[in-house]
Design a protein around this motif. Sequence first.
Motif, short mmCIF file in Angstrom:
data_model
loop_
_atom_site.label_atom_id
_atom_site.label_comp_id
_atom_site.label_asym_id
_atom_site.label_seq_id
_atom_site.Cartn_x
_atom_site.Cartn_y
_atom_site.Cartn_z
N ARG A 59 -36.92 -6.61 -56.71
CA ARG A 59 -35.87 -7.45 -57.64
C ARG A 59 -34.94 -7.40 -57.62
NH1 ARG A 59 -39.61 -11.04 -59.90
NH2 ARG A 59 -38.10 -11.22 -61.96
N ASN A 60 -34.24 -6.62 -57.02
CA ASN A 60 -32.96 -6.42 -57.74
C ASN A 60 -31.71 -7.03 -56.30
OD1 ASN A 60 -33.63 -4.64 -55.49
ND2 ASN A 60 -32.23 -3.12 -57.30
N ILE A 61 -32.42 -8.23 -55.05
CA ILE A 61 -32.00 -8.35 -53.81
C ILE A 61 -31.80 -9.43 -54.71
CG2 ILE A 61 -33.71 -6.73 -52.27
CD1 ILE A 61 -35.41 -9.16 -51.66
N ASP A 62 -31.00 -10.79 -53.52
CA ASP A 62 -30.57 -11.21 -53.66
C ASP A 62 -30.84 -12.22 -53.89
OD1 ASP A 62 -27.28 -9.99 -53.72
OD2 ASP A 62 -26.92 -10.66 -52.13
N ILE A 63 -31.62 -12.76 -53.08
CA ILE A 63 -32.53 -13.56 -53.30
C ILE A 63 -33.97 -13.47 -54.04
CG2 ILE A 63 -34.54 -11.93 -51.95
CD1 ILE A 63 -35.19 -14.70 -49.55
N MET A 64 -33.30 -12.61 -54.71
CA MET A 64 -34.28 -13.15 -55.72
C MET A 64 -34.02 -13.68 -57.10
SD MET A 64 -37.72 -12.16 -55.91
CE MET A 64 -38.02 -11.79 -57.83
N LYS A 65 -32.27 -14.29 -57.11
CA LYS A 65 -31.69 -14.37 -58.75
C LYS A 65 -32.13 -15.61 -58.70
CE LYS A 65 -27.56 -12.40 -56.87
NZ LYS A 65 -25.99 -12.52 -56.82
N GLY A 66 -32.94 -15.79 -59.87
CA GLY A 66 -33.15 -17.20 -60.18
C GLY A 66 -35.22 -17.35 -60.23
N ILE A 67 -35.45 -15.89 -59.57
CA ILE A 67 -36.91 -15.36 -59.49
C ILE A 67 -37.90 -15.71 -60.98
CG2 ILE A 67 -38.30 -15.19 -57.27
CD1 ILE A 67 -36.57 -17.34 -56.97
N ASP A 68 -38.83 -16.15 -60.97
CA ASP A 68 -39.51 -15.28 -62.25
C ASP A 68 -40.82 -14.63 -61.80
OD1 ASP A 68 -38.39 -17.03 -64.06
OD2 ASP A 68 -39.22 -19.25 -63.43
N GLU A 69 -40.81 -14.95 -60.63
CA GLU A 69 -41.98 -13.91 -60.08
C GLU A 69 -42.43 -14.15 -59.03
OE1 GLU A 69 -47.05 -13.84 -60.68
OE2 GLU A 69 -45.88 -14.80 -61.32
N THR A 70 -42.10 -13.16 -57.68
CA THR A 70 -42.25 -12.62 -56.62
C THR A 70 -44.05 -12.95 -56.23
OG1 THR A 70 -42.46 -11.60 -54.71
CG2 THR A 70 -42.88 -10.59 -56.31
N ILE A 71 -44.71 -13.75 -54.91
CA ILE A 71 -45.92 -14.06 -54.86
C ILE A 71 -46.62 -12.56 -53.72
CG2 ILE A 71 -48.02 -15.29 -54.09
CD1 ILE A 71 -46.77 -15.53 -57.01
N SER A 72 -47.13 -12.11 -53.69
CA SER A 72 -47.53 -10.77 -52.60
C SER A 72 -48.25 -11.63 -51.76
CB SER A 72 -47.78 -9.75 -53.19
OG SER A 72 -49.11 -9.84 -53.52
N GLU A 73 -48.29 -11.30 -50.29
CA GLU A 73 -48.90 -10.95 -49.09
C GLU A 73 -49.61 -9.72 -48.87
OE1 GLU A 73 -49.23 -13.33 -45.31
OE2 GLU A 73 -48.17 -14.24 -47.86
N ARG A 74 -50.77 -9.84 -48.55
CA ARG A 74 -52.14 -9.00 -49.02
C ARG A 74 -51.97 -8.69 -46.62
NH1 ARG A 74 -56.06 -7.10 -51.90
NH2 ARG A 74 -55.75 -8.40 -52.77
N ILE A 75 -51.98 -7.58 -46.38
CA ILE A 75 -51.93 -7.17 -45.40
C ILE A 75 -53.71 -6.09 -45.30
CG2 ILE A 75 -50.91 -6.56 -42.92
CD1 ILE A 75 -49.65 -8.09 -43.91
N THR A 76 -54.52 -6.49 -44.29
CA THR A 76 -55.96 -6.25 -44.37
C THR A 76 -56.52 -5.36 -42.76
OG1 THR A 76 -57.01 -7.56 -45.27
CG2 THR A 76 -58.20 -6.03 -45.14
N PHE A 77 -56.79 -4.21 -42.33
CA PHE A 77 -57.08 -3.82 -41.85
C PHE A 77 -58.32 -3.60 -41.81
CE2 PHE A 77 -52.52 -2.48 -41.93
CZ PHE A 77 -52.25 -3.02 -41.14
N VAL A 78 -59.58 -3.59 -40.99
CA VAL A 78 -61.15 -3.58 -41.12
C VAL A 78 -60.94 -2.88 -40.09
CG1 VAL A 78 -63.29 -4.73 -40.97
CG2 VAL A 78 -61.02 -5.99 -42.37
#
Length: 269
Positions: free
Chosen positions: A131-150
């Motif tokens: 949340r505290n990085i520069d690119i997050m300024k003005g952002i309401d929510e961050t959408i995650s990226e799921r990585i899966t190992f089967v």
Amino acid sequence: MPWSDLEACKPTKATNYKALFFLCIFLCCLVLKFCDGTILMPGVRRVTVSLDVPEQLTVPLFTVSYHSKKCKQSRRDGNFKKYYIDDSNVRSVEPEREEGTRIYSVTVPVEKGWYCDWKLSNIDFKLRYKRNIDIMKGIDETISERITFVFDDHYPRATNGLFEVRHGRSKEIIEEFYPVKTVNHLVGNRVDLSFTGRKSFLTYRFDSDIERVIFRPVLHTGKLVNRVYPPTWGEGEYVQLIYPDGSVDYGDPFPDFERLQIMSNDSEK
């Protein structure tokens, strides 16, 4: 010491029953804690899954899933007819940091056995911006990226049904990601930050002799894509994609990964 005092020191039946009761409670707790096979006995084959966490990302929990062909869960179809599927055992595991690195790992048994004969099915985690990085300024929510190992023939909880097969006992997987800032005028001008990479779902399947997997995400946070949704879906209203070089595309809401790669490579020359 008087004999009466010695008699008072002798354990009574009540004391013995109380000690036995607490011993039973302790053993029950021990069984409940480890009945899923988390005690790693010598000779049990293990798999280590690691994530090399960039500074811009949070350290995620790893979700570890086991399946059993012996134990079943009942389901009902659209006609209320009962059918059965393999039972599952899912838990979240906090990874441990490897000393002197930003690599976080979990090591789990491939087979946990016990009554249900649990076998490792898949491990996943989510990439998420801090949340505290520069690119997050003005952002309401961050959408995650799921990585899966089967590790078996079961489909993971979130998948498009497609896998990339990786052979070998030890695998290093490097994937590149670009940030996408989405301004959605259709939903209260909401602003989200997400990832875009070469695929929407990154799911990897491994051979039965796999021992270690390390995932290394490469983030191009200086190459931001802006995605702007129109206020309405009227005629002539399209999604805009504004690329890092200032070029604009209309209509397709999904960034062109190869195009971003070219921009990134050109800027490094």
